[in-house]
Write a protein that holds these residues in place. Structure first.
Motif, PDB file in Angstrom:
ATOM      1  N   LYS A 111      32.930  34.105  33.694  1.00 52.12           N
ATOM      2  CA  LYS A 111      33.811  33.868  34.837  1.00 52.12           C
ATOM      3  C   LYS A 111      33.948  32.361  34.966  1.00 52.12           C
ATOM      4  O   LYS A 111      32.999  31.671  35.319  1.00 52.12           O
ATOM      5  N   LEU A 112      35.115  31.842  34.608  1.00 54.08           N
ATOM      6  CA  LEU A 112      35.290  30.391  34.603  1.00 54.08           C
ATOM      7  C   LEU A 112      35.500  29.871  36.018  1.00 54.08           C
ATOM      8  O   LEU A 112      35.064  28.776  36.361  1.00 54.08           O
ATOM      9  N   SER A 113      36.198  30.641  36.840  1.00 54.66           N
ATOM     10  CA  SER A 113      36.342  30.283  38.250  1.00 54.66           C
ATOM     11  C   SER A 113      36.608  31.585  38.998  1.00 54.66           C
ATOM     12  O   SER A 113      36.581  32.654  38.396  1.00 54.66           O
ATOM     13  N   ASP A 114      36.883  31.486  40.293  1.00 46.27           N
ATOM     14  CA  ASP A 114      37.162  32.682  41.090  1.00 46.27           C
ATOM     15  C   ASP A 114      38.256  33.529  40.485  1.00 46.27           C
ATOM     16  O   ASP A 114      38.233  34.755  40.583  1.00 46.27           O
ATOM     17  N   LYS A 115      39.242  32.853  39.893  1.00 43.61           N
ATOM     18  CA  LYS A 115      40.451  33.557  39.479  1.00 43.61           C
ATOM     19  C   LYS A 115      40.568  33.721  37.976  1.00 43.61           C
ATOM     20  O   LYS A 115      41.475  34.403  37.512  1.00 43.61           O
ATOM     21  N   VAL A 116      39.697  33.101  37.208  1.00 41.22           N
ATOM     22  CA  VAL A 116      39.859  33.112  35.754  1.00 41.22           C
ATOM     23  C   VAL A 116      38.631  33.732  35.082  1.00 41.22           C
ATOM     24  O   VAL A 116      37.505  33.320  35.335  1.00 41.22           O
ATOM     25  N   ASP A 117      38.886  34.741  34.242  1.00 37.51           N
ATOM     26  CA  ASP A 117      37.835  35.366  33.433  1.00 37.51           C
ATOM     27  C   ASP A 117      38.163  35.144  31.966  1.00 37.51           C
ATOM     28  O   ASP A 117      39.317  35.232  31.571  1.00 37.51           O
ATOM     29  N   PHE A 118      37.129  34.925  31.169  1.00 36.06           N
ATOM     30  CA  PHE A 118      37.332  34.746  29.736  1.00 36.06           C
ATOM     31  C   PHE A 118      36.465  35.757  29.006  1.00 36.06           C
ATOM     32  O   PHE A 118      35.337  36.022  29.418  1.00 36.06           O
ATOM     33  N   ALA A 119      36.985  36.328  27.907  1.00 38.12           N
ATOM     34  CA  ALA A 119      36.183  37.287  27.141  1.00 38.12           C
ATOM     35  C   ALA A 119      36.415  37.117  25.652  1.00 38.12           C
ATOM     36  O   ALA A 119      37.510  36.759  25.218  1.00 38.12           O
ATOM     37  N   ALA A 120      35.363  37.339  24.876  1.00 36.52           N
ATOM     38  CA  ALA A 120      35.464  37.298  23.421  1.00 36.52           C
ATOM     39  C   ALA A 120      34.776  38.539  22.879  1.00 36.52           C
ATOM     40  O   ALA A 120      33.774  39.004  23.446  1.00 36.52           O
ATOM     41  N   ASP A 121      35.320  39.080  21.808  1.00 37.42           N
ATOM     42  CA  ASP A 121      34.765  40.295  21.226  1.00 37.42           C
ATOM     43  C   ASP A 121      34.773  40.127  19.710  1.00 37.42           C
ATOM     44  O   ASP A 121      35.756  39.672  19.131  1.00 37.42           O
ATOM     45  N   PHE A 122      33.648  40.457  19.089  1.00 39.40           N
ATOM     46  CA  PHE A 122      33.550  40.320  17.635  1.00 39.40           C
ATOM     47  C   PHE A 122      32.982  41.609  17.067  1.00 39.40           C
ATOM     48  O   PHE A 122      31.917  42.059  17.484  1.00 39.40           O
ATOM     49  N   LEU A 127      51.862  40.829  32.190  1.00 37.18           N
ATOM     50  CA  LEU A 127      51.997  40.321  33.559  1.00 37.18           C
ATOM     51  C   LEU A 127      52.133  41.508  34.495  1.00 37.18           C
ATOM     52  O   LEU A 127      52.928  42.416  34.244  1.00 37.18           O
ATOM     53  N   GLU A 128      51.327  41.503  35.531  1.00 37.59           N
ATOM     54  CA  GLU A 128      51.418  42.548  36.545  1.00 37.59           C
ATOM     55  C   GLU A 128      51.751  41.844  37.851  1.00 37.59           C
ATOM     56  O   GLU A 128      50.900  41.161  38.434  1.00 37.59           O
ATOM     57  N   GLN A 129      52.998  41.971  38.271  1.00 37.69           N
ATOM     58  CA  GLN A 129      53.459  41.226  39.447  1.00 37.69           C
ATOM     59  C   GLN A 129      53.642  42.193  40.606  1.00 37.69           C
ATOM     60  O   GLN A 129      54.354  43.176  40.482  1.00 37.69           O
ATOM     61  N   ARG A 130      53.014  41.898  41.711  1.00 33.50           N
ATOM     62  CA  ARG A 130      53.100  42.760  42.884  1.00 33.50           C
ATOM     63  C   ARG A 130      54.092  42.120  43.853  1.00 33.50           C
ATOM     64  O   ARG A 130      53.832  41.040  44.386  1.00 33.50           O
ATOM     65  N   PHE A 131      55.253  42.756  44.045  1.00 36.33           N
ATOM     66  CA  PHE A 131      56.259  42.174  44.954  1.00 36.33           C
ATOM     67  C   PHE A 131      55.980  42.562  46.391  1.00 36.33           C
ATOM     68  O   PHE A 131      56.321  41.850  47.305  1.00 36.33           O
ATOM     69  N   ALA A 132      55.406  43.710  46.571  1.00 38.57           N
ATOM     70  CA  ALA A 132      55.057  44.177  47.909  1.00 38.57           C
ATOM     71  C   ALA A 132      53.803  45.010  47.727  1.00 38.57           C
ATOM     72  O   ALA A 132      53.473  45.366  46.595  1.00 38.57           O
ATOM     73  N   PRO A 133      53.081  45.316  48.798  1.00 41.41           N
ATOM     74  CA  PRO A 133      51.876  46.136  48.599  1.00 41.41           C
ATOM     75  C   PRO A 133      52.169  47.461  47.916  1.00 41.41           C
ATOM     76  O   PRO A 133      51.292  48.045  47.284  1.00 41.41           O
ATOM     77  N   ALA A 165      37.949  39.645  15.359  1.00 38.52           N
ATOM     78  CA  ALA A 165      37.545  38.912  16.555  1.00 38.52           C
ATOM     79  C   ALA A 165      38.727  38.852  17.501  1.00 38.52           C
ATOM     80  O   ALA A 165      39.866  38.709  17.064  1.00 38.52           O
ATOM     81  N   SER A 166      38.492  39.019  18.799  1.00 33.64           N
ATOM     82  CA  SER A 166      39.567  38.835  19.772  1.00 33.64           C
ATOM     83  C   SER A 166      39.101  37.950  20.910  1.00 33.64           C
ATOM     84  O   SER A 166      37.927  38.008  21.312  1.00 33.64           O
ATOM     85  N   LEU A 167      40.015  37.149  21.406  1.00 36.07           N
ATOM     86  CA  LEU A 167      39.765  36.281  22.548  1.00 36.07           C
ATOM     87  C   LEU A 167      40.778  36.630  23.624  1.00 36.07           C
ATOM     88  O   LEU A 167      41.948  36.813  23.331  1.00 36.07           O
ATOM     89  N   GLY A 168      40.312  36.714  24.853  1.00 39.44           N
ATOM     90  CA  GLY A 168      41.239  37.070  25.922  1.00 39.44           C
ATOM     91  C   GLY A 168      40.933  36.308  27.192  1.00 39.44           C
ATOM     92  O   GLY A 168      39.802  35.876  27.417  1.00 39.44           O
ATOM     93  N   VAL A 169      41.954  36.159  28.026  1.00 41.43           N
ATOM     94  CA  VAL A 169      41.762  35.479  29.299  1.00 41.43           C
ATOM     95  C   VAL A 169      42.540  36.241  30.363  1.00 41.43           C
ATOM     96  O   VAL A 169      43.573  36.851  30.081  1.00 41.43           O
ATOM     97  N   LYS A 170      41.995  36.265  31.569  1.00 38.61           N
ATOM     98  CA  LYS A 170      42.658  36.967  32.669  1.00 38.61           C
ATOM     99  C   LYS A 170      42.735  36.052  33.881  1.00 38.61           C
ATOM    100  O   LYS A 170      41.722  35.466  34.277  1.00 38.61           O
ATOM    101  N   TYR A 171      43.920  35.900  34.425  1.00 41.26           N
ATOM    102  CA  TYR A 171      44.110  35.149  35.668  1.00 41.26           C
ATOM    103  C   TYR A 171      44.426  36.130  36.779  1.00 41.26           C
ATOM    104  O   TYR A 171      45.350  36.918  36.662  1.00 41.26           O
ATOM    105  N   ASP A 172      43.673  36.062  37.867  1.00 40.07           N
ATOM    106  CA  ASP A 172      43.968  36.878  39.050  1.00 40.07           C
ATOM    107  C   ASP A 172      44.596  35.970  40.088  1.00 40.07           C
ATOM    108  O   ASP A 172      43.891  35.204  40.752  1.00 40.07           O
ATOM    109  N   LEU A 173      45.901  36.048  40.229  1.00 40.56           N
ATOM    110  CA  LEU A 173      46.550  35.230  41.246  1.00 40.56           C
ATOM    111  C   LEU A 173      46.735  36.082  42.502  1.00 40.56           C
ATOM    112  O   LEU A 173      46.382  37.249  42.511  1.00 40.56           O
ATOM    113  N   ARG A 174      47.343  35.494  43.532  1.00 41.56           N
ATOM    114  CA  ARG A 174      47.380  36.181  44.820  1.00 41.56           C
ATOM    115  C   ARG A 174      48.175  37.487  44.730  1.00 41.56           C
ATOM    116  O   ARG A 174      47.750  38.516  45.218  1.00 41.56           O
TER     117      ARG A 174
END
Lengths: 355, 60
Positions: free
Chosen positions: A251-262, A302-308, A275-284
């Motif tokens: 967990k790089l910060s509150d909003k950023v996760d990093f993962a590696a798989d081999f 990208l998963e964009q939430r326009f309304a609840p 090998a795979s490298l991945g990153v996830k950003y959780d924005l508002r």
């Protein structure tokens, strides 16, 4: 799906450990000196205060949640979720999936019911193939799970039954796949994971496979290292037959996760590694996942939430080695028959009456 | 009492046939009954209880 197993780890860690030996002692005392020794041992074990290592199934949970592999889709899809009750949870889902390169157009209807201890799920698609799942929690540490899929095609049929027990500093799981009482065939899996220090847990998983005319046994070793701040996790699973899988999550910060798989297969007849490298950003209002792997694939979602109640998904993948590409668009619409008050939201104040 | 322990686990052909038939029947019941069962449990336990048309239709 809100599987009840995902929250187990947290519950066990929170449970007060100091209560357990006091309850056990009177029962154990009937066993004489052996019981005394056992209660001394369990008191000593409690005093170390090792954490529960989490389940073997959830060994790579964080990595799987960060990497795109399990979330990727192509073509067009629409999910209509309808929440009919909050407590207990009851929800029906209609999902449509079309124009995919890898699968035929499909429609799936699902129903989910969940209360504090029971989780029921049923899904049926346009061909009449059924997916069924029950999770029953007997206590916070004991969960039995049953899964079945039934279709006309025997290749896609399956039955799985497992029991999970989470001890104070260990986890045990016993599982059977497609057991047949007629010829006693099936696959039987037992796994055990034990915390050794506050950071390190080791375990093993044994797979016993029994067919009509042959049977085989296969044991693999598991290692999990969690950092003291719980913000990074490294795991390794090694099978003596020559399969290695290592993962790393941070967990790089509150909003950023990093993962590696081999993953590597080292056998006399074949050698292969991915090998795979991945990153996830959780924005508002959105979640972005991106991934690169050693087979030349670059993908993003990208998963964009326009309304609840409304979310829009775009995914894309380019395979540089094969010169091919996939794109996907999707919508998720969540409707509810409930009023905001029934969903547990604060009620709006009434407008003041006319004077 | 079985003469040997292995004879305890050998099942006669007659029992095997019955078991296979039992499994087939329970598969059939599960295949057609599971989703209605989950909906019934969810519908009767829901708080508040929804109307049936809202339950099935994707648009309502």
């Amino acid at each position: 799906m809100a599987s009840s197993s995902s929250s187990q780890g947290g519950l066990v860690e929170l449970a007060s450990p100091s209560l357990q030996p006091q309850i056990k002692t009177p029962l154990i005392s009937y066993l004489g000196p052996a019981g005394h020794l056992y209660s001394r041992f369990s008191q000593w074990r409690t005093s170390i205060g090792l954490p529960n290592p989490g389940t073997v199934e959830g060994l790579q949970k964080e990595v799987k949640n960060t990497l795109l592999t399990n979330f990727f889709f192509d073509g067009a899809r629409a999910d209509l979720n309808k929440a009919l009750s909050m407590n207990p949870a009851f929800q029906v889902t209609h999902s449509f999936h079309l124009a995919s390169q890898t699968s035929m157009p499909s429609y799936n209807f699902g129903a989910v019911f969940a209360n504090a201890s029971l989780f029921l799920q049923g899904g049926v698609d346009h061909d009449g193939n059924l997916n069924a799942r029950i999770n029953q929690g007997w206590s916070p540490n004991n969960v039995t799970k049953i899964q079945a899929s039934i279709s006309g095609d025997p290749q896609h049929e399956g039955f799985q039954m497992e029991h999970d027990y989470q001890g104070q500093d260990y986890s045990v799981n016993a599982k059977m796949l497609n057991p047949s009482p007629i010829d006693l065939s099936g696959v039987f899996i037992g796994s055990y994971l034990q915390s050794i220090t506050k950071n390190l847990a080791v375990g093993m998983e044994t797979v016993y496979q029994r067919m009509q005319n042959q049977s085989g046994i296969n044991t693999s070793a598991l290692i999990k290292y969690t950092s003291t701040e719980r913000n990074w996790i490294a795991t390794t699973q090694l099978q003596p037959s020559g399969i290695l899988q290592s993962t790393y999550w941070q967990k790089l910060s509150d909003k950023v996760d990093f993962a590696a798989d081999f993953q590597a297969v080292i056998k006399p007849q074949m050698r292969d590694a991915i090998a795979s490298l991945g990153v996830k950003y959780d924005l508002r209002m959105s979640t972005v996942r991106a991934q690169v792997d050693s087979t030349g694939k670059v993908s993003a979602l990208l998963e964009q939430r326009f309304a609840p109640t409304f979310a829009f998904l775009v995914s894309g993948e380019i395979d540089h080695f094969r010169n091919s590409a996939k794109v996907g668009v999707g919508v998720i619409i969540e409707t509810s028959t409930l009023t905001p008050e029934e969903m547990g939201m604060p009620s709006q104040p009434y407008p003041p009456p006319y004077p | 009492m079985p003469r040997t322990w292995s004879s305890l686990f050998t099942v006669s052909d007659d029992t095997k046939e019955k078991l296979a038939k039992g499994i087939d029947v329970s598969r059939l019941i599960l295949h057609y009954g599971w989703v209605p069962f989950v909906i019934y449990i969810g519908y009767t336990r829901s708080n508040p209880q929804p109307s049936l048309i809202k339950l099935i239709s994707p648009l309502a």
